[in-house]
Design an enzyme around this catalytic site. Structure first.
Site, PDB file in Angstrom:
ATOM      1  N   LYS A 168       0.862  -1.434  -0.334  1.00  0.00           N
ATOM      2  CA  LYS A 168       0.299   0.054   0.283  1.00  0.00           C
ATOM      3  C   LYS A 168       1.376   1.308   0.222  1.00  0.00           C
ATOM      4  O   LYS A 168       0.814   2.136  -0.665  1.00  0.00           O
ATOM      5  CB  LYS A 168      -1.041   0.221   1.338  1.00  0.00           C
ATOM      6  CG  LYS A 168      -1.804  -1.516   1.299  1.00  0.00           C
ATOM      7  CD  LYS A 168      -2.587  -1.260   1.922  1.00  0.00           C
ATOM      8  CE  LYS A 168      -3.560  -2.135   2.455  1.00  0.00           C
ATOM      9  NZ  LYS A 168      -4.773  -2.887   3.219  1.00  0.00           N
ATOM     10  N   GLN A 222      -4.195  -1.395   9.625  1.00  0.00           N
ATOM     11  CA  GLN A 222      -4.196  -3.266   8.970  1.00  0.00           C
ATOM     12  C   GLN A 222      -4.580  -4.007  10.205  1.00  0.00           C
ATOM     13  O   GLN A 222      -4.595  -4.239  11.248  1.00  0.00           O
ATOM     14  CB  GLN A 222      -2.770  -3.396   8.765  1.00  0.00           C
ATOM     15  CG  GLN A 222      -2.971  -4.483   7.855  1.00  0.00           C
ATOM     16  CD  GLN A 222      -3.310  -4.824   6.304  1.00  0.00           C
ATOM     17  OE1 GLN A 222      -3.470  -3.131   5.844  1.00  0.00           O
ATOM     18  NE2 GLN A 222      -3.598  -5.706   6.111  1.00  0.00           N
ATOM     19  N   ASP A 254     -10.528   3.198   4.820  1.00  0.00           N
ATOM     20  CA  ASP A 254     -11.258   1.828   4.559  1.00  0.00           C
ATOM     21  C   ASP A 254     -12.604   1.610   4.300  1.00  0.00           C
ATOM     22  O   ASP A 254     -12.970   0.478   4.124  1.00  0.00           O
ATOM     23  CB  ASP A 254     -10.387   0.678   5.303  1.00  0.00           C
ATOM     24  CG  ASP A 254      -9.429  -0.309   5.351  1.00  0.00           C
ATOM     25  OD1 ASP A 254      -8.863   0.054   4.148  1.00  0.00           O
ATOM     26  OD2 ASP A 254      -8.346   0.177   6.383  1.00  0.00           O
TER      27      ASP A 254
HETATM   28  N1  GUN Z   1      -6.717  -7.350   6.484  1.00  0.00           N
HETATM   29  C1  GUN Z   1      -7.139  -7.804   5.344  1.00  0.00           C
HETATM   30  N2  GUN Z   1      -7.398  -6.655   4.893  1.00  0.00           N
HETATM   31  C2  GUN Z   1      -7.793  -5.325   5.188  1.00  0.00           C
HETATM   32  C3  GUN Z   1      -8.392  -4.314   4.668  1.00  0.00           C
HETATM   33  O1  GUN Z   1      -9.456  -3.843   3.264  1.00  0.00           O
HETATM   34  N3  GUN Z   1      -8.200  -3.361   5.049  1.00  0.00           N
HETATM   35  C4  GUN Z   1      -7.432  -3.082   6.486  1.00  0.00           C
HETATM   36  N4  GUN Z   1      -7.245  -2.089   6.402  1.00  0.00           N
HETATM   37  N5  GUN Z   1      -7.243  -4.294   7.006  1.00  0.00           N
HETATM   38  C5  GUN Z   1      -6.609  -5.596   6.116  1.00  0.00           C
END
Ligand code: GUN
Length: 293
Positions: free
Chosen positions: A52, A96, A119
């Site tokens: 990311k 995350q 998110d």
């Molecule tokens: N963990 C698994 N998928 C995601 C996601 O799309 N965003 C975040 N922040 N954590 C995750």
């Protein structure tokens, strides 16, 4: 069979965003800034956050990676979020997941300002999404919608079977596919671990969204000829022949299913890159909204 190529589609989105950032700079406006919080050192989370951050940099965004120790207190965690909420130069906050057991995910997500919740996990944003009000859509379902749109897949009237009811993928994609727009206008069935006749439901599906996290769960005898199959699975399994030491496995038995499909996403190179592109789109949107104030 045709491939829904997430790599190509994500690159097109990132290129578009990069140009838009150049435009922002030319106008003397703020550049999108994503702050990512990574707790502990879970290998998969490390990889996802690194991807990311890298994508942000490639698109000309600013990114900040905040690392918190596995043993961080909830109080210290919440303070870190408040600091980011109050920083007018930060447009997106990403925590995350998953988090260590002693931290309440709900408390942490609720602490993120909805206008910075790129998110799309905050209840305010989830509520807006359910009502069809424009907001931040969680990155994975948003990425799937962008991919279907990129390939001009007409989903009107189709029966979509979603496997998996997570807040991150299954539930939101079931809502998005049922909306009165394209992609959308599907009749949606949401399956989960307690569903009785899953194989029968899948065999009736025009679209299958597999998001349960079990490698090769969707077998050829569960897929109708001509179905569109979207594989959200990314289970990591040890593979000494790979440089990274592991390989990624999807939820679909691609080898035996793909020939039946009209369209299918590969793993890797399908939904994964789209998730990142969608996150960047949300972060850009958040920055744009701030620039307009
Ligand atoms: N963990 C698994 N998928 C995601 C996601 O799309 N965003 C975040 N922040 N954590 C995750």
């Amino acid at each position: 069979m045709q491939i829904l190529d997430g790599k190509i589609c994500a690159q097109a989105i990132k290129d578009e965003l990069k140009l838009a950032v150049v435009q922002l700079i030319a106008e003397g406006k703020k550049v999108p800034h994503l702050a990512a919080i990574l707790v502990g050192n879970n290998g998969a989370s490390e990889t996802y956050v690194a991807a990311k951050v890298k994508a942000c940099e490639e698109a000309g965004f600013i990114s900040t990676l905040i690392r918190l120790e596995e043993t961080v207190s909830e109080e210290k965690f919440l303070t870190a979020i408040t600091t980011l909420n109050n920083d007018s130069n930060v447009h997106g906050i990403l925590v995350q997941l998953p988090l260590p057991k002693h931290i309440s995910e709900e408390k942490i997500i609720n602490a993120i300002h909805p206008e910075k919740d790129v998110d799309g996990f905050h209840p305010v944003n989830v509520g807006k999404m359910v009502q069809g009000v424009p907001t931040f859509i969680p990155a994975t379902p948003y990425g799937i919608m962008l991919l279907l749109d990129h390939y001009k897949i007409n989903t009107k009237g189709l029966h979509a079977v979603v496997i998996g009811r997570s807040n991150i993928v299954g539930r939101p994609i079931s809502i998005l596919l049922s909306e009165n727009k394209n992609p959308g206008n599907c009749t949606v069935t949401l399956c989960h671990s307690q569903t009785k006749n899953m194989a029968d439901l899948c065999r009736d599906a025009d679209i299958i969204i597999a998001a349960l996290g079990k490698p090769a769960f969707v077998k050829a005898d569960m897929v109708k000829q001509g179905a569109i199959v979207v594989d959200v699975g990314i289970t990591r399994v040890v593979d000494a022949s790979k440089k990274s030491g592991y390989k990624l496995l999807g939820d679909v038995d691609f080898e035996n299913v793909s020939s039946l499909c009209s369209w299918i996403t590969p793993v890797p190179g399908g939904v994964g890159p789209m998730t990142i592109a969608a996150l960047l789109k949300n972060t850009f949107q958040s920055c744009k909204q701030k620039n307009e104030i």
